[in-house]
Design a protein around this motif. Sequence first.
Motif, mmCIF file in Angstrom:
data_model
loop_
_atom_site.group_PDB
_atom_site.id
_atom_site.type_symbol
_atom_site.label_atom_id
_atom_site.label_comp_id
_atom_site.label_asym_id
_atom_site.label_seq_id
_atom_site.Cartn_x
_atom_site.Cartn_y
_atom_site.Cartn_z
ATOM 1 N N LEU A 128 0.791 -1.232 0.000
ATOM 2 C CA LEU A 128 0.000 0.000 0.000
ATOM 3 C C LEU A 128 0.823 1.281 0.000
ATOM 4 C CD1 LEU A 128 -2.868 -0.902 2.524
ATOM 5 C CD2 LEU A 128 -2.868 -1.089 0.022
ATOM 6 N N THR A 129 2.141 1.191 0.032
ATOM 7 C CA THR A 129 2.946 2.415 0.096
ATOM 8 C C THR A 129 2.722 3.322 -1.105
ATOM 9 O OG1 THR A 129 4.799 1.099 -0.786
ATOM 10 C CG2 THR A 129 4.818 1.608 1.572
ATOM 11 N N ARG A 130 2.335 2.768 -2.225
ATOM 12 C CA ARG A 130 2.071 3.601 -3.410
ATOM 13 C C ARG A 130 0.919 4.570 -3.180
ATOM 14 N NH1 ARG A 130 0.401 -1.252 -7.342
ATOM 15 N NH2 ARG A 130 1.963 -2.242 -6.005
ATOM 16 N N TYR A 131 0.066 4.265 -2.197
ATOM 17 C CA TYR A 131 -1.072 5.127 -1.888
ATOM 18 C C TYR A 131 -0.776 6.094 -0.747
ATOM 19 C CZ TYR A 131 -3.305 1.484 -4.642
ATOM 20 O OH TYR A 131 -3.616 0.596 -5.642
ATOM 21 N N GLY A 132 0.436 6.074 -0.244
ATOM 22 C CA GLY A 132 0.822 6.945 0.863
ATOM 23 C C GLY A 132 1.268 6.121 2.053
ATOM 24 N N GLU A 133 2.350 6.528 2.681
ATOM 25 C CA GLU A 133 2.927 5.709 3.744
ATOM 26 C C GLU A 133 2.064 5.670 4.993
ATOM 27 O OE1 GLU A 133 6.200 9.146 4.248
ATOM 28 O OE2 GLU A 133 6.584 7.384 5.440
ATOM 29 N N VAL A 210 7.513 6.781 -2.712
ATOM 30 C CA VAL A 210 6.298 7.527 -3.015
ATOM 31 C C VAL A 210 6.319 8.802 -2.202
ATOM 32 C CG1 VAL A 210 4.939 5.446 -3.454
ATOM 33 C CG2 VAL A 210 5.016 6.391 -1.159
ATOM 34 N N ALA A 211 5.516 9.773 -2.634
ATOM 35 C CA ALA A 211 5.425 11.008 -1.866
ATOM 36 C C ALA A 211 4.673 10.729 -0.575
ATOM 37 C CB ALA A 211 4.678 12.062 -2.682
#
Length: 214
Positions: A128-133, A210-211
Amino acid sequence: MHIPDGFVDLPIAVGAAAIAVTALAIAARRVGGEVSDARAPLLGVVAAGVFAAQMLEWPIPGGTSAHFVGGAFAAILLGPHLGALCVATVVTIQALVFGDGGLVALGANVLNMAVVEVYVGYAVYRLLTRYGEYRAAFGAGWLGITAGALAAGLQIGLSSTFEFQLLTTLSIMGVGHLVLGLGEGAITAVVYRYLIRARPDLRPSVAPEVAPDA
């Protein structure tokens, strides 16, 4: 989620302990020299935090209890292998010193909280890191503790010493922790966010891909 003695029969307790010991032995080999002078204090702080948080429990139907476990949190900050060893140490000390969870069931408790929750939580975080940490941390805490609870429900339901059937124990543990796990996910995300804002150097290596969340 600590299973007391008498909830699992001896064959299941021994089998769970064997799986837990094998998994932790592999984790110890994978850790190698990962505990550097810089990371040793972090390991101690995480272990102390998880230990304190696990002492706060509330009952759920069926005779067992729920509480913050911190397996996913440990995995995110320390990595899954060191996180597993950290949580296993906490669970063992709680059983031996404070009587939290049975001694016969210790292997099952270590398997559920230090192996299943840690590795499932870390896998969810990576996914799920692609959606925000921070969203990933929430999902890791939520689904990690639910997976550990389902493992406990499976062990209890298959045990000949417990009065409820497998479907009942899976429902109680799974559904109960799916709801209560929202709290685990929220605590994991909030504490993780605070630490990363205070100490950006603690951010896991997968997070900068990711950001970060706002």
